[in-house]
Design a protein around this motif. Structure first.
Motif, PDB file in Angstrom:
ATOM      1  N   ALA A 143       7.215  -1.812   4.128  1.00 31.69           N
ATOM      2  CA  ALA A 143       8.190  -1.445   2.861  1.00 31.69           C
ATOM      3  C   ALA A 143       9.206  -0.728   3.158  1.00 31.69           C
ATOM      4  O   ALA A 143      10.520  -1.002   3.010  1.00 31.69           O
ATOM      5  CB  ALA A 143       7.369  -1.110   1.743  1.00 31.69           C
ATOM      6  N   CYS A 154       0.852  -1.136  -0.239  1.00 28.44           N
ATOM      7  CA  CYS A 154      -0.112   0.059  -0.184  1.00 28.44           C
ATOM      8  C   CYS A 154       0.731   1.274   0.115  1.00 28.44           C
ATOM      9  O   CYS A 154       2.106   1.087   0.534  1.00 28.44           O
ATOM     10  CB  CYS A 154      -0.792  -0.065   1.163  1.00 28.44           C
ATOM     11  N   ALA A 155       0.444   2.445  -0.610  1.00 32.66           N
ATOM     12  CA  ALA A 155       1.127   3.644  -0.276  1.00 32.66           C
ATOM     13  C   ALA A 155       1.389   3.864   1.119  1.00 32.66           C
ATOM     14  O   ALA A 155       0.386   3.746   1.802  1.00 32.66           O
ATOM     15  CB  ALA A 155       0.296   4.690  -1.090  1.00 32.66           C
ATOM     16  N   GLY A 156       2.748   4.250   1.409  1.00 35.37           N
ATOM     17  CA  GLY A 156       2.971   4.686   2.756  1.00 35.37           C
ATOM     18  C   GLY A 156       3.171   3.534   3.654  1.00 35.37           C
ATOM     19  O   GLY A 156       3.250   3.793   4.861  1.00 35.37           O
ATOM     20  N   CYS A 157       3.496   2.370   3.095  1.00 35.56           N
ATOM     21  CA  CYS A 157       3.563   1.062   3.761  1.00 35.56           C
ATOM     22  C   CYS A 157       4.868   1.164   4.871  1.00 35.56           C
ATOM     23  O   CYS A 157       5.923   1.421   4.320  1.00 35.56           O
ATOM     24  CB  CYS A 157       3.629   0.194   2.899  1.00 35.56           C
TER      25      CYS A 157
END
Lengths: 317, 285
Positions: free
Chosen positions: A29, A23-26
């Motif tokens: 990650a 997801c964006a902003g994970c």
């Protein structure tokens, strides 16, 4: 005196490549990408069932890791990385073996294999990326989920509102096994993060890294808040930064003063329902933890110079 | 939610309906599918829909990565979330098409790029199989119950606005569509222990590092702009970027690879000198 790396001098080559499906902003990650930069190419990665497996490792036949990657059952991380290391030892190869599990795979499902590997002092690195619930399957509570948080299995109703028990102190459980190196990390304390990974990489024996990784989807927060949440977690006592070496704990970052936990809670939808009574219960628990962690009887800070270019006061550092 | 709401609207009109998602990983921004089936009689079929009468594309960037219109019936209709007119949209098949800028409508009404209710208004415009009034009632029921009365009413207004601002026409069919290359190595090709090396076949890479071919830059609704003059080279954005989009150059300045940027905005957030700013994609440079 070991050489101190920071985010400017750390290796730049990526081994968790762009194109992964987080997801964006994970937060996971961010944590794993930087972990892999420091561990380098001569590394073999094992990931059990988790978000990381789906978005980075094992959507067979694809992988975002450009180093050898293995996957087996959920509960086996400690056992599988022990076996991989034994295989390399037999072949006469010196390879860093790292197992990266989520909080569900560490706090709950993988605890026995983790404890066994720690007891045998296997020469591996075990990393727990902690986003405080089973996020990959859509947010179910784990032993790591904090008090009061909404998850699909600790729903918010008229009588019971969110999780009723407090977060397990897994770091204490693991550190009690007298392992070579254990540390807690935060993606908001970047230099501290890199230095701890570097130290873990340099040691032999069982090493445990516990990284807090905010989850915008499961915590119901804006993706751009991942950094702020990681930082506020430390300032409010929801997370603390320390390492345990040869049985001795050293705090590596000490907040100047304790912020009220409300500052942290109000940014997240998973705590939106919490009433005054619950917030006070959580605050009291945090105060107790804070006194234990930062008590004057603790050994003095041994790396205070790290602080100067960490957190918010890093301008131009 | 959109599929469930349209099914609920049909039920409110006394019809039979079902709705279900495609089971996959629950991640924001990843391509997902959901299905709704509506009939006047009892529905016994519980399979996924392969040949829909109506295709709803919530994000036009999907057209570049998935052959979404492959199963659309000849007399079917497509609803696409896009600021473009239907005639400008290339679905790969010529079909009746309704386009609506649901992202802008959602941002105006909900202050968030969540398009699943606005798009329902456009669906009512595309085909009167369910009326706008029923859809709005279903939205108030479904969202109101879950998120409060106000959420129900603003989402219902978004659907109304989308109904008004939808544009009807025919889309173009120039794009070549083919089923994705679903190549998996056979067991004879796979070495013992199911280890997979770095291979490439038919333009598709497999094995270590092969996710690099996923251009995740289409997921985001905003992207960063970088002001070199303000940058002090602290590398905090390089550290924090979850995608690894930021590359460090010799002189400590940065290069952004927007092919992978998901628009989370963390780079702008951690920059101590405001050298990075986020702006909405497609809203003028």
């Amino acid at each position: 005196m070991e050489q101190r790396v920071n985010i400017r001098s750390m290796p730049q080559e990526d081994h968790l490549l762009s194109g992964h499906g987080a997801c964006a902003g994970c937060g996971v990650a961010i944590a794993v990408k930087n972990l892999m930069r420091v561990l380098g190419r001569n590394t073999t990665v094992y990931v059990p069932a988790s978000c990381l497996l789906i978005f980075g490792g094992g959507m067979y036949p694809h992988s975002a890791f450009d180093v050898p990657f293995l996957y087996s059952a959920f509960e086996n991380t400690g056992a599988v990385i022990s076996g991989i290391k034994a295989g390399y030892r037999r072949q006469g190869k010196d390879v860093t073996v790292v197992g990266i599990a989520g909080d569900g795979g560490t706090f709950d499902i993988g605890l026995q294999a983790l404890s066994g590997a720690a007891e045998r002092n296997e020469d591996v690195i075990y990393v727990c990326v902690d986003n405080e619930a089973y996020m990959n399957t859509g947010t179910q509570r784990s032993g790591s989920t904090p008090f009061g948080a909404w998850t699909t299995t600790t729903p918010v109703g008229s009588r019971v509102k969110g999780k009723r028990s407090f977060k397990k102190d897994l770091m204490a459980v693991v550190a009690s096994q007298d392992i070579a190196y254990a540390a807690t990390l935060s993606i908001a304390h970047m230099n501290d993060f890199v230095q701890k990974v570097e130290r873990a990489k340099a040691r032999k024996g069982f090493r445990f890294l516990h990284i807090m990784a905010p989850c915008p989807s499961g915590w119901k927060a804006d993706p751009s808040l991942t950094y702020d949440l990681a930082r506020l977690a430390v300032e409010t006592g929801m997370w603390s930064l320390y390492e345990v070496e040869e049985g001795e704990a050293h705090v590596t970052y000490r907040p100047k003063e304790m912020l009220p936990v409300g500052e942290y809670l109000k940014l997240q939808g998973r705590f939106k329902h919490m009433d005054r009574e619950d917030v006070e219960a959580l605050q009291a628990w945090l105060c107790r933890k804070w006194r234990m962690r930062y008590a004057p009887s603790q050994p003095p800070l041994d790396r205070t110079d790290d602080l100067a270019c960490d957190g918010d006061g890093c301008e131009g550092a | 939610m959109a599929a469930q709401t349209i099914a609920e609207a049909a039920i409110l009109e006394g019809r039979q309906a079902q709705a279900f998602p495609f089971f996959g990983a629950e991640r924001r921004g990843a391509p997902v599918m959901a299905f709704a089936r509506i009939d006047d009689r009892r529905i016994c079929d519980r399979t996924q829909v392969a040949e829909p009468d109506m295709l709803v594309v919530m994000d036009a960037s999907l057209l570049d990565i998935e052959p979404v219109a492959l199963g659309l019936k000849k007399e079917g209709c497509a609803v696409v979330n896009s600021p473009m007119r239907p005639e400008e949209i290339d679905l790969g098949v010529v079909a009746r098409c309704v386009s609506v800028d649901a992202t802008s409508i959602a941002l105006e009404h909900l202050k968030a790029p969540i398009v699943n209710t606005a798009i329902l208004g456009a669906m009512a415009r595309a085909d009167a199989f369910v009326s706008l009034a029923s859809i709005q009632r279903a939205i108030v029921n479904r969202f109101g119950e879950k998120l409060g009365e106000r959420a129900g009413s603003i989402n219902s207004e978004a659907a109304g606005a989308a109904f008004e601002r939808s544009r009807e026409g025919m889309c173009r069919g120039e794009r070549k569509m083919q089923r994705g290359n679903a190549w998996l190595p056979t067991w004879q090709e796979t070495p013992p222990g199911v280890a997979l090396g770095r291979w490439e076949r038919g333009g598709m890479a497999v094995g270590p590092g092969s996710m690099r071919q996923n251009m995740t830059g289409t997921w985001g609704t905003s992207s960063p702009t970088y002001t070199r003059a303000r940058c002090i080279g602290c590398q905090r954005c390089w550290f924090i970027c979850p995608e690894g989009c930021i590359r460090r150059l010799e002189d400590d300045s940065l290069e952004f690879d927007l092919r992978y940027c998901k628009g989370c905005g963390l780079c702008a957030k951690v920059c101590p000198k405001e050298a990075i700013a986020m702006h909405r994609k497609g809203a003028g440079a």
